[in-house]
Design a protein around this motif. Structure first.
Motif, mmCIF file in Angstrom:
data_model
loop_
_atom_site.group_PDB
_atom_site.id
_atom_site.type_symbol
_atom_site.label_atom_id
_atom_site.label_comp_id
_atom_site.label_asym_id
_atom_site.label_seq_id
_atom_site.Cartn_x
_atom_site.Cartn_y
_atom_site.Cartn_z
ATOM 1 N N HIS A 35 54.603 15.396 32.230
ATOM 2 C CA HIS A 35 55.614 14.980 33.204
ATOM 3 C C HIS A 35 56.754 14.184 32.589
ATOM 4 N N ALA A 36 56.575 13.673 31.369
ATOM 5 C CA ALA A 36 57.675 12.959 30.714
ATOM 6 C C ALA A 36 58.759 13.916 30.221
ATOM 7 N N LEU A 37 58.381 15.180 30.002
ATOM 8 C CA LEU A 37 59.316 16.152 29.441
ATOM 9 C C LEU A 37 59.738 17.231 30.421
ATOM 10 N N VAL A 38 58.835 17.559 31.358
ATOM 11 C CA VAL A 38 59.031 18.725 32.213
ATOM 12 C C VAL A 38 58.808 18.338 33.672
ATOM 13 N N SER A 39 59.581 18.936 34.549
ATOM 14 C CA SER A 39 59.320 18.805 35.986
ATOM 15 C C SER A 39 58.844 20.155 36.515
ATOM 16 N N VAL A 40 57.823 20.130 37.367
ATOM 17 C CA VAL A 40 57.262 21.350 37.955
ATOM 18 C C VAL A 40 57.194 21.172 39.462
ATOM 19 N N GLN A 41 57.727 22.139 40.184
ATOM 20 C CA GLN A 41 57.694 22.113 41.646
ATOM 21 C C GLN A 41 56.964 23.354 42.153
ATOM 22 N N LEU A 42 55.943 23.130 42.963
ATOM 23 C CA LEU A 42 55.163 24.233 43.504
ATOM 24 C C LEU A 42 55.993 25.046 44.493
ATOM 25 N N ILE A 43 55.907 26.371 44.363
ATOM 26 C CA ILE A 43 56.548 27.278 45.314
ATOM 27 C C ILE A 43 55.510 27.888 46.252
ATOM 28 N N GLN A 44 54.425 28.401 45.649
ATOM 29 C CA GLN A 44 53.403 29.070 46.444
ATOM 30 C C GLN A 44 52.126 29.177 45.618
ATOM 31 N N LYS A 45 50.970 29.080 46.280
ATOM 32 C CA LYS A 45 49.717 29.331 45.583
ATOM 33 C C LYS A 45 48.771 30.120 46.469
ATOM 34 N N VAL B 99 49.615 31.203 41.098
ATOM 35 C CA VAL B 99 50.293 29.958 41.443
ATOM 36 C C VAL B 99 51.723 30.092 40.934
ATOM 37 N N HIS B 100 52.683 30.065 41.855
ATOM 38 C CA HIS B 100 54.100 30.215 41.523
ATOM 39 C C HIS B 100 54.764 28.842 41.579
ATOM 40 N N CYS B 101 55.538 28.517 40.569
ATOM 41 C CA CYS B 101 56.211 27.216 40.554
ATOM 42 C C CYS B 101 57.529 27.306 39.797
ATOM 43 N N THR C 48 63.099 27.969 34.675
ATOM 44 C CA THR C 48 62.550 29.273 35.029
ATOM 45 C C THR C 48 61.572 29.156 36.188
ATOM 46 N N ILE C 49 61.304 30.285 36.831
ATOM 47 C CA ILE C 49 60.151 30.401 37.721
ATOM 48 C C ILE C 49 58.973 30.830 36.862
ATOM 49 N N VAL D 246 55.787 35.572 34.102
ATOM 50 C CA VAL D 246 54.449 35.754 34.668
ATOM 51 C C VAL D 246 53.468 35.860 33.510
ATOM 52 N N MET D 247 52.469 34.966 33.482
ATOM 53 C CA MET D 247 51.496 34.963 32.385
ATOM 54 C C MET D 247 50.093 34.762 32.935
ATOM 55 N N GLY D 248 49.115 35.284 32.197
ATOM 56 C CA GLY D 248 47.735 35.002 32.568
ATOM 57 C C GLY D 248 46.790 36.132 32.264
ATOM 58 N N ASP D 249 45.621 36.060 32.873
ATOM 59 C CA ASP D 249 44.558 37.038 32.713
ATOM 60 C C ASP D 249 44.629 38.009 33.890
ATOM 61 N N PHE D 250 45.190 39.188 33.653
ATOM 62 C CA PHE D 250 45.326 40.176 34.714
ATOM 63 C C PHE D 250 44.018 40.945 34.932
ATOM 64 N N ASN D 251 43.098 40.836 33.974
ATOM 65 C CA ASN D 251 41.827 41.557 34.042
ATOM 66 C C ASN D 251 42.050 43.056 34.174
ATOM 67 N N ALA D 252 43.153 43.553 33.661
ATOM 68 C CA ALA D 252 43.490 44.973 33.745
ATOM 69 C C ALA D 252 44.225 45.387 32.486
ATOM 70 N N VAL D 253 43.924 46.571 32.005
ATOM 71 C CA VAL D 253 44.641 47.129 30.861
ATOM 72 C C VAL D 253 45.872 47.876 31.364
ATOM 73 N N LEU D 254 46.828 48.038 30.488
ATOM 74 C CA LEU D 254 48.093 48.688 30.850
ATOM 75 C C LEU D 254 48.288 49.998 30.111
ATOM 76 N N LEU D 255 47.731 50.081 28.897
ATOM 77 C CA LEU D 255 47.916 51.255 28.050
ATOM 78 C C LEU D 255 46.572 51.819 27.620
#
Length: 355
Positions: free
Chosen positions: A75-85, A90-92, A103-104, A137-146
């Protein structure tokens, strides 16, 4: 600015908490999404204090009692505001205190079957229609793409990939450049029983790719988890202005060069005088060429050094098994790629010398 996501597969073990704390410090992480923490809500604050008092947290316990998604930030370097979860995302809104990065950010955790993931794809598509700024958008999608995203186990089918592919296409998302380990998860099996797949990803919309062109995602070794942590790195330039555009002659030999020029020149400009229209078209061509250069020619010296090292390792391997056709093929391909980039480097040096 470093943003990370990591499926830690449980945080109730004190050893894992120590490893997470060291990981955040050693990689200079400013924002992190810890996935599948398996921590009860009543115990979450105790574990978060062990990670460090300089962190603030958003969690989605209202939708997932097992604490599937935690987002933490310095929190000393970055501010994060929740948009939706929700249960899956979790979108912020993420912004540095100095105003140089904005960025979103959406942290994602996909469920384990094709059917149970479909609500997540629908949510991402719906949320995309509300975004008019850079979106990561980042994370574990639990799905392959290729088809190449899994080693061993069942072959990748179209039924596994089509929802992910359709979601990215509809939402206007594309994968970020990446380095490090390709397969982000393994079942830790031994020998041929080990299954590896690429189910963790970082994707972003067109506005993100055009604004943060130097961003790269590093797939690190999994350490205490069976998932690799993803670290998105973007070097915030404290100096003034961007680098001036320079056209290198070797770009004219690229197979997409004429297409990029034509696409830029075909940009419509309904208003303004003739000179303004020419300026607008040239600006569009420049942007296309910059993107092409960044994609295929950026960090040329580093690429060449990497290819030299790769070729050396392949030739050492070939020395011990000189009749191995696969290693021979790898040597041929690596050598041809190295020669290609050496010619490009020579062309650039020649042009700079004339200037």
């Amino acid at each position: 600015m470093n943003i990370s996501t990591w499926n830690v597969r449980g945080l109730n073990d004190p050893i894992k908490v120590v490893e997470i704390k060291k990981f955040l410090a050693s990689n200079n992480i400013s924002v992190v999404a810890l996935l599948e923490t398996k921590v009860q809500e009543k115990n979450s604050s105790k574990i978060q204090k062990k990670i460090g008092v300089g962190w603030q947290w958003i969690m989605n316990y209202e939708h997932s009692p097992r604490g599937r998604i935690w987002i933490g930030w310095k929190h000393a370097l970055v501010s994060v505001q929740l948009i939706q979860k929700t249960e899956f995302c979790v979108h912020c809104h993420v912004a540095t205190k100095n105003g140089l990065f904005d960025t979103i950010f959406s942290a994602v955790y996909g469920l384990h079957s094709v059917d149970t993931r479909r609500p997540m794809w629908r949510e991402i598509i719906t949320f995309s229609s509300t975004v008019n700024c850079p979106w990561l958008v980042m994370g574990d999608f639990n799905a392959v793409l290729l088809a190449a995203d899994r080693v061993n186990g069942n072959a990748v089918t179209e039924g596994e990939t089509k929802d992910f592919d359709s979601c990215m296409d509809t939402a206007g998302l594309a994968e970020l450049k990446s380095c490090g380990i390709y397969y982000s998860w393994s079942n830790k099996g031994q020998g041929n029983l080990r299954i590896c797949s690429r189910i963790d990803r970082a994707i972003a919309n067109a506005l993100w790719h055009s604004k943060f062109v130097d961003a790269v995602v590093d797939y690190l070794p999994p350490g205490i988890s069976d998932h690799s942590p993803l670290v998105m790195s973007y070097n915030i330039q404290l100096g003034g202005g961007s680098r001036p555009f320079k056209f290198f002659n070797y770009m004219a030999d690229h197979v997409l060069f004429l297409d990029v020029v034509k696409k830029g020149w075909d940009v419509s400009c309904p208003r303004g005088g003739s000179m303004f229209k020419v300026w607008t078209k040239l600006k569009a061509v420049k942007q296309g060429l910059k993107e092409l250069h960044h994609k295929d020619f950026a960090k040329l010296d580093e690429r060449i050094e990497g290819l030299r090292a790769d070729l050396g390792q392949i030739q050492i391997q070939l020395a011990s098994c000189p009749t191995d056709s696969n290693v021979q093929q790898s040597e041929r391909e690596c050598s041809e790629t190295l020669k290609k980039f050496l010619y490009i480097q020579e062309s650039a040096y020649r042009q700079k010398a004339r200037i």
